[in-house]
Design a protein around this motif. Structure first.
Motif, PDB file in Angstrom:
ATOM      1  N   LEU A   1      -7.633  -4.319   3.715  1.00 50.92           N
ATOM      2  CA  LEU A   1      -6.326  -3.778   3.754  1.00 50.92           C
ATOM      3  C   LEU A   1      -5.332  -4.388   2.686  1.00 50.92           C
ATOM      4  O   LEU A   1      -4.898  -3.888   1.810  1.00 50.92           O
ATOM      5  CB  LEU A   1      -5.836  -3.614   5.130  1.00 50.92           C
ATOM      6  N   PHE A   2      -5.024  -5.775   3.179  1.00 49.05           N
ATOM      7  CA  PHE A   2      -4.132  -6.450   2.180  1.00 49.05           C
ATOM      8  C   PHE A   2      -4.575  -7.910   2.091  1.00 49.05           C
ATOM      9  O   PHE A   2      -4.943  -8.503   3.012  1.00 49.05           O
ATOM     10  CB  PHE A   2      -2.768  -5.945   2.202  1.00 49.05           C
TER      11      PHE A   2
ATOM     12  N   LEU B   1      -3.047 -12.139  -6.974  1.00 53.49           N
ATOM     13  CA  LEU B   1      -2.874 -10.756  -6.262  1.00 53.49           C
ATOM     14  C   LEU B   1      -3.403  -9.566  -7.138  1.00 53.49           C
ATOM     15  O   LEU B   1      -3.801  -8.503  -6.633  1.00 53.49           O
ATOM     16  CB  LEU B   1      -1.611 -10.873  -5.634  1.00 53.49           C
ATOM     17  N   MET B   2      -2.865  -9.686  -8.440  1.00 53.03           N
ATOM     18  CA  MET B   2      -3.306  -8.650  -9.406  1.00 53.03           C
ATOM     19  C   MET B   2      -4.756  -8.508  -9.482  1.00 53.03           C
ATOM     20  O   MET B   2      -5.346  -7.280  -9.423  1.00 53.03           O
ATOM     21  CB  MET B   2      -2.752  -8.795 -10.426  1.00 53.03           C
ATOM     22  N   ILE B   3      -5.383  -9.666  -9.578  1.00 61.06           N
ATOM     23  CA  ILE B   3      -6.845  -9.405  -9.514  1.00 61.06           C
ATOM     24  C   ILE B   3      -7.370  -8.986  -8.198  1.00 61.06           C
ATOM     25  O   ILE B   3      -8.412  -8.268  -8.132  1.00 61.06           O
ATOM     26  CB  ILE B   3      -7.436 -10.980  -9.875  1.00 61.06           C
ATOM     27  N   PHE B   4      -6.938  -9.486  -7.231  1.00 63.24           N
ATOM     28  CA  PHE B   4      -7.536  -9.077  -5.716  1.00 63.24           C
ATOM     29  C   PHE B   4      -7.426  -7.576  -5.615  1.00 63.24           C
ATOM     30  O   PHE B   4      -8.288  -6.815  -4.951  1.00 63.24           O
ATOM     31  CB  PHE B   4      -6.847  -9.956  -4.629  1.00 63.24           C
ATOM     32  N   THR B   5      -6.164  -6.836  -6.286  1.00 62.76           N
ATOM     33  CA  THR B   5      -6.025  -5.532  -6.136  1.00 62.76           C
ATOM     34  C   THR B   5      -6.584  -4.663  -7.195  1.00 62.76           C
ATOM     35  O   THR B   5      -6.609  -3.428  -7.070  1.00 62.76           O
ATOM     36  CB  THR B   5      -4.597  -5.201  -5.767  1.00 62.76           C
ATOM     37  N   ASP B   6      -7.300  -5.202  -8.073  1.00 58.53           N
ATOM     38  CA  ASP B   6      -7.541  -4.593  -9.167  1.00 58.53           C
ATOM     39  C   ASP B   6      -9.009  -3.964  -9.013  1.00 58.53           C
ATOM     40  O   ASP B   6      -9.901  -4.603  -8.768  1.00 58.53           O
ATOM     41  CB  ASP B   6      -7.903  -5.761 -10.527  1.00 58.53           C
ATOM     42  N   LYS B   7      -9.108  -2.580  -9.049  1.00 60.83           N
ATOM     43  CA  LYS B   7     -10.211  -1.897  -8.960  1.00 60.83           C
ATOM     44  C   LYS B   7     -11.357  -2.166  -9.707  1.00 60.83           C
ATOM     45  O   LYS B   7     -12.603  -2.406  -9.248  1.00 60.83           O
ATOM     46  CB  LYS B   7      -9.997  -0.564  -8.868  1.00 60.83           C
ATOM     47  N   ASP B   8     -11.099  -2.649 -10.842  1.00 52.08           N
ATOM     48  CA  ASP B   8     -12.258  -3.203 -11.917  1.00 52.08           C
ATOM     49  C   ASP B   8     -12.864  -4.538 -11.333  1.00 52.08           C
ATOM     50  O   ASP B   8     -14.042  -4.733 -11.479  1.00 52.08           O
ATOM     51  CB  ASP B   8     -11.833  -3.432 -13.032  1.00 52.08           C
TER      52      ASP B   8
ATOM     53  N   ASN C   1     -11.527  -4.923  -3.827  1.00 51.65           N
ATOM     54  CA  ASN C   1     -11.098  -3.670  -3.069  1.00 51.65           C
ATOM     55  C   ASN C   1      -9.961  -3.611  -2.106  1.00 51.65           C
ATOM     56  O   ASN C   1      -9.874  -3.000  -0.955  1.00 51.65           O
ATOM     57  CB  ASN C   1     -12.101  -2.751  -2.148  1.00 51.65           C
ATOM     58  N   TYR C   2      -9.395  -4.702  -2.366  1.00 52.28           N
ATOM     59  CA  TYR C   2      -7.862  -4.920  -1.504  1.00 52.28           C
ATOM     60  C   TYR C   2      -7.065  -3.825  -1.725  1.00 52.28           C
ATOM     61  O   TYR C   2      -6.535  -3.609  -3.053  1.00 52.28           O
ATOM     62  CB  TYR C   2      -6.978  -6.281  -1.632  1.00 52.28           C
ATOM     63  N   LYS C   3      -6.372  -2.971  -0.855  1.00 55.15           N
ATOM     64  CA  LYS C   3      -5.594  -1.734  -1.361  1.00 55.15           C
ATOM     65  C   LYS C   3      -4.281  -2.554  -1.637  1.00 55.15           C
ATOM     66  O   LYS C   3      -3.732  -1.855  -2.643  1.00 55.15           O
ATOM     67  CB  LYS C   3      -5.367  -1.143   0.237  1.00 55.15           C
ATOM     68  N   TYR C   4      -3.753  -3.467  -1.017  1.00 54.12           N
ATOM     69  CA  TYR C   4      -2.403  -3.832  -1.512  1.00 54.12           C
ATOM     70  C   TYR C   4      -2.322  -5.371  -1.640  1.00 54.12           C
ATOM     71  O   TYR C   4      -3.218  -6.191  -0.769  1.00 54.12           O
ATOM     72  CB  TYR C   4      -1.493  -3.547  -0.387  1.00 54.12           C
ATOM     73  N   GLY C   5      -1.489  -5.920  -2.399  1.00 47.51           N
ATOM     74  CA  GLY C   5      -1.310  -7.516  -2.272  1.00 47.51           C
ATOM     75  C   GLY C   5       0.117  -7.763  -1.855  1.00 47.51           C
ATOM     76  O   GLY C   5       0.870  -6.781  -2.322  1.00 47.51           O
ATOM     77  N   LEU C   6       0.386  -8.894  -1.220  1.00 49.56           N
ATOM     78  CA  LEU C   6       1.620  -9.255  -0.978  1.00 49.56           C
ATOM     79  C   LEU C   6       1.805 -10.740  -1.304  1.00 49.56           C
ATOM     80  O   LEU C   6       1.424 -11.733  -0.989  1.00 49.56           O
ATOM     81  CB  LEU C   6       2.090  -8.892   0.373  1.00 49.56           C
ATOM     82  N   PHE C   7       2.974 -10.851  -2.326  1.00 49.80           N
ATOM     83  CA  PHE C   7       3.466 -12.357  -2.279  1.00 49.80           C
ATOM     84  C   PHE C   7       4.729 -12.529  -1.690  1.00 49.80           C
ATOM     85  O   PHE C   7       5.703 -11.715  -1.615  1.00 49.80           O
ATOM     86  CB  PHE C   7       3.903 -12.579  -4.117  1.00 49.80           C
ATOM     87  N   ILE C   8       4.738 -13.683  -0.919  1.00 50.93           N
ATOM     88  CA  ILE C   8       6.124 -14.262   0.119  1.00 50.93           C
ATOM     89  C   ILE C   8       6.310 -15.319  -0.385  1.00 50.93           C
ATOM     90  O   ILE C   8       5.692 -16.233  -0.484  1.00 50.93           O
ATOM     91  CB  ILE C   8       5.460 -14.004   1.599  1.00 50.93           C
ATOM     92  N   LYS C   9       7.714 -15.360  -0.690  1.00 47.49           N
ATOM     93  CA  LYS C   9       8.474 -16.668  -1.048  1.00 47.49           C
ATOM     94  C   LYS C   9       9.335 -16.905   0.170  1.00 47.49           C
ATOM     95  O   LYS C   9      10.176 -15.972   0.394  1.00 47.49           O
ATOM     96  CB  LYS C   9       9.143 -16.317  -2.342  1.00 47.49           C
ATOM     97  N   LEU C  10       8.755 -17.709   0.947  1.00 45.59           N
ATOM     98  CA  LEU C  10       9.751 -18.206   1.926  1.00 45.59           C
ATOM     99  C   LEU C  10      10.484 -19.198   1.963  1.00 45.59           C
ATOM    100  O   LEU C  10      10.469 -20.237   1.201  1.00 45.59           O
ATOM    101  CB  LEU C  10       8.711 -18.832   3.051  1.00 45.59           C
ATOM    102  N   ASP C  11      11.853 -18.873   2.194  1.00 50.51           N
ATOM    103  CA  ASP C  11      12.862 -19.724   2.399  1.00 50.51           C
ATOM    104  C   ASP C  11      13.372 -20.251   3.823  1.00 50.51           C
ATOM    105  O   ASP C  11      12.949 -19.550   4.689  1.00 50.51           O
ATOM    106  CB  ASP C  11      14.181 -19.143   1.737  1.00 50.51           C
TER     107      ASP C  11
ATOM    108  N   SER D   1      -0.366  -3.420  -6.036  1.00 48.33           N
ATOM    109  CA  SER D   1      -1.651  -2.321  -6.052  1.00 48.33           C
ATOM    110  C   SER D   1      -2.282  -2.041  -7.254  1.00 48.33           C
ATOM    111  O   SER D   1      -1.478  -1.865  -8.169  1.00 48.33           O
ATOM    112  CB  SER D   1      -1.073  -1.063  -5.097  1.00 48.33           C
ATOM    113  N   ASP D   2      -3.670  -2.040  -7.098  1.00 46.36           N
ATOM    114  CA  ASP D   2      -4.027  -1.329  -8.551  1.00 46.36           C
ATOM    115  C   ASP D   2      -4.061  -2.438  -9.659  1.00 46.36           C
ATOM    116  O   ASP D   2      -4.013  -1.875 -10.744  1.00 46.36           O
ATOM    117  CB  ASP D   2      -3.775   0.147  -8.991  1.00 46.36           C
ATOM    118  N   GLY D   3      -3.737  -3.780  -9.288  1.00 47.98           N
ATOM    119  CA  GLY D   3      -3.843  -5.026 -10.325  1.00 47.98           C
ATOM    120  C   GLY D   3      -2.353  -4.961 -10.787  1.00 47.98           C
ATOM    121  O   GLY D   3      -2.195  -5.476 -11.925  1.00 47.98           O
ATOM    122  N   LYS D   4      -1.359  -4.018 -10.110  1.00 49.86           N
ATOM    123  CA  LYS D   4      -0.001  -4.120 -10.844  1.00 49.86           C
ATOM    124  C   LYS D   4       0.971  -4.253  -9.740  1.00 49.86           C
ATOM    125  O   LYS D   4       0.798  -4.252  -8.611  1.00 49.86           O
ATOM    126  CB  LYS D   4       0.264  -2.834 -11.581  1.00 49.86           C
ATOM    127  N   TYR D   5       2.263  -4.965 -10.078  1.00 58.09           N
ATOM    128  CA  TYR D   5       3.573  -5.078  -9.229  1.00 58.09           C
ATOM    129  C   TYR D   5       3.960  -3.871  -8.817  1.00 58.09           C
ATOM    130  O   TYR D   5       3.917  -2.791  -9.871  1.00 58.09           O
ATOM    131  CB  TYR D   5       4.464  -6.015  -9.876  1.00 58.09           C
TER     132      TYR D   5
END
Length: 172
Positions: free
Chosen positions: A114-115, A134-141, A145-155, A167-171
């Motif tokens: 899923l993500f 995250l781009m690589i993990f979501t890249d279909k090539d 097969n991760y549908k989504y990637g999420l980058f979280i910057k925690l403060d 998603s699909d290797g893109k922001y």
């Protein structure tokens, strides 16, 4: 059976999990605890709402084999990250084991990935490597097969957090 969440549903559930993290575990952020301590707690809250998925931290399997980032996958993003790709490749071993901070998936295959989440605390300076992963993990090539990637910057302050979706290797 895995529910097929859309990005809006996932985002609401992630924000709810982050609310729980800040309510119950603010101490970890205020006292600069190790990133794995924070991601572990966040994974627990995600597991509460994504109960049809396995929620794992630092999971390094690609079905039965080690999950690896291959040097050739970095090259696809060479123009986007300019000279940093060469630095990433030098800093890590080629074919480095990939251990995302948190993943939501079904263990044993890549049909229900899923993500994937990468987390950095606000005092960390270099986010680009995590974003590239995250781009690589979501890249279909690439085949994870991760549908989504999420980058979280925690403060330390909840309202200063940044969430970036892929998603699909893109922001997106």
């Amino acid at each position: 059976m895995c529910k097929n969440y859309n990005i809006e549903e996932i985002e609401i559930l992630v924000k709810n999990a982050l609310d729980k993290l800040y309510h119950n575990d603010r101490y970890l952020l205020e006292h600069d605890a190790n990133e794995q301590s924070v991601t572990h707690r966040l994974a627990i809250y995600l597991e509460d709402v994504f109960f049809n998925y396995n929620v794992d931290c630092e999971y390094n399997r690609y079905v039965d084999d080690p999950k690896r980032l291959k040097e050739k996958s970095f090259k696809k993003y060479d123009k986007l990250f300019k000279c940093e790709i060469d630095r990433f490749i030098k800093e890590i071993d080629a074919d480095k084991l990939a251990k995302p901070d948190i993943i939501l998936h079904k263990r044993g295959n890549n049909d229900h990935n899923l993500f994937v989440i990468e987390v950095k605390k606000s005092n960390s300076k270099d986010d680009n490597y995590d974003r590239l992963k995250l781009m690589i993990f979501t890249d279909k090539d690439y085949g994870l097969n991760y549908k989504y990637g999420l980058f979280i910057k925690l403060d330390k302050e909840r309202e200063l957090n940044k969430l970036c979706w892929f998603s699909d290797g893109k922001y997106i």
